[in-house]
Design a protein around this motif. Structure first.
Motif, PDB file in Angstrom:
ATOM      1  N   ALA A  86     -11.616 -11.010  -4.960  1.00  0.00           N
ATOM      2  CA  ALA A  86     -10.538  -9.790  -5.151  1.00  0.00           C
ATOM      3  C   ALA A  86     -11.172  -8.911  -3.996  1.00  0.00           C
ATOM      4  CB  ALA A  86     -10.050  -9.349  -6.399  1.00  0.00           C
ATOM      5  N   GLU A  87     -12.580  -8.351  -4.297  1.00  0.00           N
ATOM      6  CA  GLU A  87     -13.756  -6.892  -2.972  1.00  0.00           C
ATOM      7  C   GLU A  87     -13.344  -8.364  -1.980  1.00  0.00           C
ATOM      8  OE1 GLU A  87     -14.788  -4.120  -2.249  1.00  0.00           O
ATOM      9  OE2 GLU A  87     -14.179  -4.529  -4.693  1.00  0.00           O
ATOM     10  N   LYS A  88     -13.299  -9.460  -1.705  1.00  0.00           N
ATOM     11  CA  LYS A  88     -13.263 -10.559  -0.699  1.00  0.00           C
ATOM     12  C   LYS A  88     -11.666  -9.531   0.275  1.00  0.00           C
ATOM     13  CE  LYS A  88     -14.562 -14.479   1.297  1.00  0.00           C
ATOM     14  NZ  LYS A  88     -14.713 -15.871   0.783  1.00  0.00           N
ATOM     15  N   VAL A  89     -10.958 -10.019  -0.635  1.00  0.00           N
ATOM     16  CA  VAL A  89      -9.761  -9.847   0.343  1.00  0.00           C
ATOM     17  C   VAL A  89      -9.733  -8.562   0.542  1.00  0.00           C
ATOM     18  CG1 VAL A  89      -7.392  -9.887  -0.626  1.00  0.00           C
ATOM     19  CG2 VAL A  89      -8.323 -11.378  -0.747  1.00  0.00           C
ATOM     20  N   LEU A  90      -9.946  -7.632  -0.632  1.00  0.00           N
ATOM     21  CA  LEU A  90      -9.997  -5.624  -0.303  1.00  0.00           C
ATOM     22  C   LEU A  90     -11.365  -5.616   0.944  1.00  0.00           C
ATOM     23  CD1 LEU A  90     -10.118  -4.474  -3.691  1.00  0.00           C
ATOM     24  CD2 LEU A  90      -8.290  -4.910  -1.975  1.00  0.00           C
ATOM     25  N   ASN A  91     -12.169  -6.465   1.298  1.00  0.00           N
ATOM     26  CA  ASN A  91     -13.548  -6.046   2.825  1.00  0.00           C
ATOM     27  C   ASN A  91     -11.788  -6.283   3.218  1.00  0.00           C
ATOM     28  OD1 ASN A  91     -15.309  -5.040   0.876  1.00  0.00           O
ATOM     29  ND2 ASN A  91     -16.189  -7.120   0.679  1.00  0.00           N
ATOM     30  N   SER A  92     -11.611  -7.779   3.823  1.00  0.00           N
ATOM     31  CA  SER A  92     -10.370  -7.488   4.659  1.00  0.00           C
ATOM     32  C   SER A  92      -9.751  -7.227   5.094  1.00  0.00           C
ATOM     33  CB  SER A  92     -10.000  -9.481   4.332  1.00  0.00           C
ATOM     34  OG  SER A  92     -10.867 -10.014   4.169  1.00  0.00           O
ATOM     35  N   ASP A  93      -8.754  -6.398   4.277  1.00  0.00           N
ATOM     36  CA  ASP A  93      -8.343  -5.442   4.277  1.00  0.00           C
ATOM     37  C   ASP A  93      -8.438  -4.051   5.122  1.00  0.00           C
ATOM     38  OD1 ASP A  93      -5.692  -3.798   3.412  1.00  0.00           O
ATOM     39  OD2 ASP A  93      -6.443  -3.013   2.932  1.00  0.00           O
ATOM     40  N   ARG A  94      -9.823  -3.696   4.629  1.00  0.00           N
ATOM     41  CA  ARG A  94     -10.537  -2.688   5.302  1.00  0.00           C
ATOM     42  C   ARG A  94     -11.925  -2.682   7.202  1.00  0.00           C
ATOM     43  NH1 ARG A  94     -12.094  -1.524  -0.262  1.00  0.00           N
ATOM     44  NH2 ARG A  94     -14.070  -2.838   0.007  1.00  0.00           N
ATOM     45  N   GLU A  95     -11.597  -4.332   7.108  1.00  0.00           N
ATOM     46  CA  GLU A  95     -11.745  -3.936   8.377  1.00  0.00           C
ATOM     47  C   GLU A  95     -10.619  -4.156   8.886  1.00  0.00           C
ATOM     48  OE1 GLU A  95     -15.617  -6.687   6.342  1.00  0.00           O
ATOM     49  OE2 GLU A  95     -13.638  -8.039   7.903  1.00  0.00           O
ATOM     50  N   VAL A  96      -9.894  -4.670   9.105  1.00  0.00           N
ATOM     51  CA  VAL A  96      -8.412  -5.304   9.799  1.00  0.00           C
ATOM     52  C   VAL A  96      -8.015  -4.305  10.297  1.00  0.00           C
ATOM     53  CG1 VAL A  96      -5.797  -6.116   9.303  1.00  0.00           C
ATOM     54  CG2 VAL A  96      -7.761  -7.862   8.768  1.00  0.00           C
ATOM     55  N   ASN A  97      -8.120  -3.104   8.985  1.00  0.00           N
ATOM     56  CA  ASN A  97      -7.503  -1.828   9.438  1.00  0.00           C
ATOM     57  C   ASN A  97      -8.007  -0.705   9.786  1.00  0.00           C
ATOM     58  OD1 ASN A  97      -4.443  -0.566   7.675  1.00  0.00           O
ATOM     59  ND2 ASN A  97      -5.150  -2.192   6.225  1.00  0.00           N
ATOM     60  N   GLU A  98      -9.770  -0.708   9.944  1.00  0.00           N
ATOM     61  CA  GLU A  98     -10.278  -0.397  11.158  1.00  0.00           C
ATOM     62  C   GLU A  98     -10.469  -1.196  12.166  1.00  0.00           C
ATOM     63  OE1 GLU A  98     -13.143   2.035  12.095  1.00  0.00           O
ATOM     64  OE2 GLU A  98     -12.390   2.233   9.907  1.00  0.00           O
ATOM     65  N   LYS A  99      -9.835  -2.010  12.555  1.00  0.00           N
ATOM     66  CA  LYS A  99      -9.480  -2.817  14.043  1.00  0.00           C
ATOM     67  C   LYS A  99      -8.425  -1.874  14.662  1.00  0.00           C
ATOM     68  CE  LYS A  99      -9.773  -7.681  16.377  1.00  0.00           C
ATOM     69  NZ  LYS A  99      -9.469  -8.462  15.690  1.00  0.00           N
ATOM     70  N   LEU A 100      -7.244  -2.046  13.649  1.00  0.00           N
ATOM     71  CA  LEU A 100      -5.840  -1.974  14.146  1.00  0.00           C
ATOM     72  C   LEU A 100      -5.930  -0.593  14.350  1.00  0.00           C
ATOM     73  CD1 LEU A 100      -3.818  -4.260  11.940  1.00  0.00           C
ATOM     74  CD2 LEU A 100      -4.359  -4.352  14.620  1.00  0.00           C
ATOM     75  N   TYR A 101      -6.462   0.704  13.486  1.00  0.00           N
ATOM     76  CA  TYR A 101      -6.170   1.788  13.689  1.00  0.00           C
ATOM     77  C   TYR A 101      -7.194   2.894  14.045  1.00  0.00           C
ATOM     78  CZ  TYR A 101      -2.091  -0.348  11.257  1.00  0.00           C
ATOM     79  OH  TYR A 101      -0.868  -0.590  11.302  1.00  0.00           O
ATOM     80  N   GLY A 102      -8.829   2.128  14.026  1.00  0.00           N
ATOM     81  CA  GLY A 102      -9.813   3.308  14.036  1.00  0.00           C
ATOM     82  C   GLY A 102     -10.578   3.063  12.812  1.00  0.00           C
TER      83      GLY A 102
END
Ligand code: RP5
Length: 164
Positions: free
Chosen positions: A148-164
């Protein structure tokens, strides 16, 4: 702790089956692996199934391709839980093995995982053993939390990439 038996219909199924061996090892679950075919060595497959409970096995995993009858044939000869892995082959991409493994008649269950789903087969076997083993259950819980932590990290990374 109970052991997990892993059978494969042919040595050509080893690349799939060895992923189950590896996953069981990661959880400290002892396994024993054999190449026994429902069609080519029916007596060996039957004999293994008949004596598996008294030999200390708690669950059996059967990997086979094409007209994949190994899991069903093993399940016919034991009341231990049998998990079937349909293996992908070149002609029908594993659909043949999937249907052969999953479509068991009432009374003789086979818990069928996805085509080539060896990791889930091993995890299901571990979950079965963990019903009566708290230490194993705690390892499964920890792995779920890590996943679950891995998925949540991916979520943070994707949002960082898309919206800064
Ligand atoms: C099945 O037939 C085996 O499980 C294997 O997936 C497939 C092909 O076997 P080999 O011809 O490679 O021995 O019985």
């Amino acid at each position: 702790m109970k052991k997990v038996g892993i059978l494969m219909g042919s040595a050509s199924d080893l690349p799939v089956a060895e992923k189950a061996v590896q996953t069981l090892g990661e959880y400290g679950v002892e396994s024993e692996t054999h190449v026994y075919s429902a069609h080519r060595t029916p007596e060996e497959a039957r004999d293994f199934a008949l004596h598996a409970r008294e030999r200390g096995f708690g669950a059996l995993i059967c990997a086979a391709g094409m007209a994949a009858h190994l899991a069903g044939a093993v399940a016919a000869n034991t009341t231990l839980p049998v998990i079937g892995i349909p293996c992908k082959s070149s002609v029908l991409d594993g659909m043949d093995a999937l249907l052969s493994t999953v479509m068991m008649p009432p009374g003789i269950p086979v818990a069928t995982v996805a085509i080539n789903g060896a990791q889930n087969a091993a995890l299901l076997a571990i979950e079965i053993l963990a019903v009566t083993d708290g230490e194993l259950a705690a390892k499964l819980d920890a792995a779920r939390r890590a996943g679950a932590e891995k998925v949540l990290n991916s979520d943070r990374e994707v949002n960082e990439k898309l919206y800064g």
